[in-house]
Write a protein that holds these residues in place. Sequence first.
Motif, short mmCIF file in Angstrom:
data_model
loop_
_atom_site.label_atom_id
_atom_site.label_comp_id
_atom_site.label_asym_id
_atom_site.label_seq_id
_atom_site.Cartn_x
_atom_site.Cartn_y
_atom_site.Cartn_z
N ALA A 75 1.15 -0.95 -0.20
CA ALA A 75 -0.09 0.18 0.10
C ALA A 75 1.28 0.98 0.23
O ALA A 75 1.17 1.31 0.95
N LEU A 76 0.95 1.81 -1.34
CA LEU A 76 2.03 2.69 -1.54
C LEU A 76 2.13 4.19 -0.42
O LEU A 76 3.22 4.75 -0.13
N GLN A 77 1.27 4.99 -0.40
CA GLN A 77 0.78 5.61 0.00
C GLN A 77 1.39 5.50 1.81
O GLN A 77 2.44 6.40 2.87
N LYS A 78 0.86 5.13 2.64
CA LYS A 78 1.38 4.21 3.95
C LYS A 78 2.93 3.84 3.96
O LYS A 78 3.49 4.19 4.83
N TYR A 79 3.31 3.15 2.77
CA TYR A 79 4.64 2.86 2.90
C TYR A 79 5.56 3.66 2.70
O TYR A 79 6.77 3.74 3.45
N THR A 80 5.46 4.74 1.81
CA THR A 80 6.33 6.30 1.96
C THR A 80 6.60 6.58 3.54
O THR A 80 6.91 6.73 3.48
N LEU A 81 4.84 6.67 3.31
CA LEU A 81 4.98 7.38 4.87
C LEU A 81 5.65 6.92 6.29
O LEU A 81 6.96 7.65 6.40
N ASP A 82 5.90 5.25 6.13
CA ASP A 82 6.92 4.16 6.82
C ASP A 82 7.88 4.67 5.69
O ASP A 82 8.96 4.67 7.36
N SER A 83 8.11 4.84 5.36
CA SER A 83 9.53 5.05 5.24
C SER A 83 10.50 6.29 5.29
O SER A 83 11.36 6.43 5.91
N ILE A 84 9.54 7.34 4.87
CA ILE A 84 10.32 8.80 5.22
C ILE A 84 10.46 8.67 7.47
O ILE A 84 11.53 8.82 7.40
N ARG A 85 9.16 7.43 7.42
CA ARG A 85 9.69 7.70 8.80
C ARG A 85 10.63 7.44 9.61
O ARG A 85 11.79 7.29 10.79
N ASP A 86 11.17 5.99 8.69
CA ASP A 86 12.50 4.95 9.65
C ASP A 86 12.92 6.54 8.75
O ASP A 86 14.46 5.82 9.40
#
Length: 348
Positions: A75-86
């Motif tokens: 789920a790319l929107q969520k993946y992107t936000l998770d990735s930015i946070r990490d």
Amino acid sequence: VEKIGELMVEILQADKLHKDSLVIDAHSDIPIDVLKRRQAGERRVLNSRHIPEWKLGGIDALILTVSGDEFSNKALQKYTLDSIRDLKDDILECKDDLALAFSARDLVQVVDSGRVALMMNIEGSKPLESSLENLEIFFHEGIRFMTLTWNSGNEVGTGVGCDPEDGGLTKFGREVVSKMSQLGIIIDLSHSSPKTFWDTINMGIGNIVATHSNAAALFPHVRNLTDGQLRAIAEQDGIVGVCFYPGFLTTKKPTVDHIIDHIAYIGDLIGLEHVSIGADYIYFAFDEIVSHLQASGINYGNAYIYPDGVETAGQLTNLTRSLIRRGFLPDDIRNILGRNILRVMQRL
Ligand SMILES: [Zn+2]
């Protein structure tokens, strides 16, 4: 002996020039490695695995891909936000050595403080999930570059690779490009299909770069840019990041001279003020990245052999040595290494 002495002086001058220059790698996939290791419980990944290499190679700043179309099983929107946070968490844990930058001014400040500056890119606009609001959210999280497509197409436009028809930029794609310009996100046309490329250029917005592509006239590969495309980028005062990826350079065993050939060719055609470096190193995640590339249906050649002399980021000084040896002027070298792409960022 005299000849060896001259050579030594030349090398020392080149190394000093490289060290004193602002060096920006306009395309790096290192977050893949950071996120993978953090998920396995590792911390301060940038510090232990990547900063030593960057310091060795005199790299002051990088544009990092945090997400994009390649990760489309998620789920790319969520993946992107998770990735930015990490990524932000890792950066915070390594804050003595690096910092996130949100503007050209930030970047210069971070570098002046002796740290490495990192900016964030999304490689392909699928993470928008067809919503302009998500573009705003990503901007607020710090995204300052976005590649419109990866090799396959998406809601914004056709990619360079697999789509049977080149539909170019979609209606939503035009809205995205306008919004990017309004917000201050640089438009990266590497990976765009010819029609997506020209549709975007013809919007006349500026803010255009191709962070990791070479000259098709010198080496015909679908990911490289034609003379017309190179000229169009220069006309909007953009930059082309010359890419070290072996499959875009030659079918032979690549060396640093193949990279210089592309820099020289593009410089002759559109001016060295439009040439930058987008190394696109993948040695830290060969297996993951190569399987993506193979699945994309494009012939990427021998992915494992990066050019002799600059196989890793730690060897980047050799690029400057080779540029000097090939007769490039120090001022042009400084522009290629970092000042050209900084100029594009300064316009945001
Ligand atoms: Zn790419």
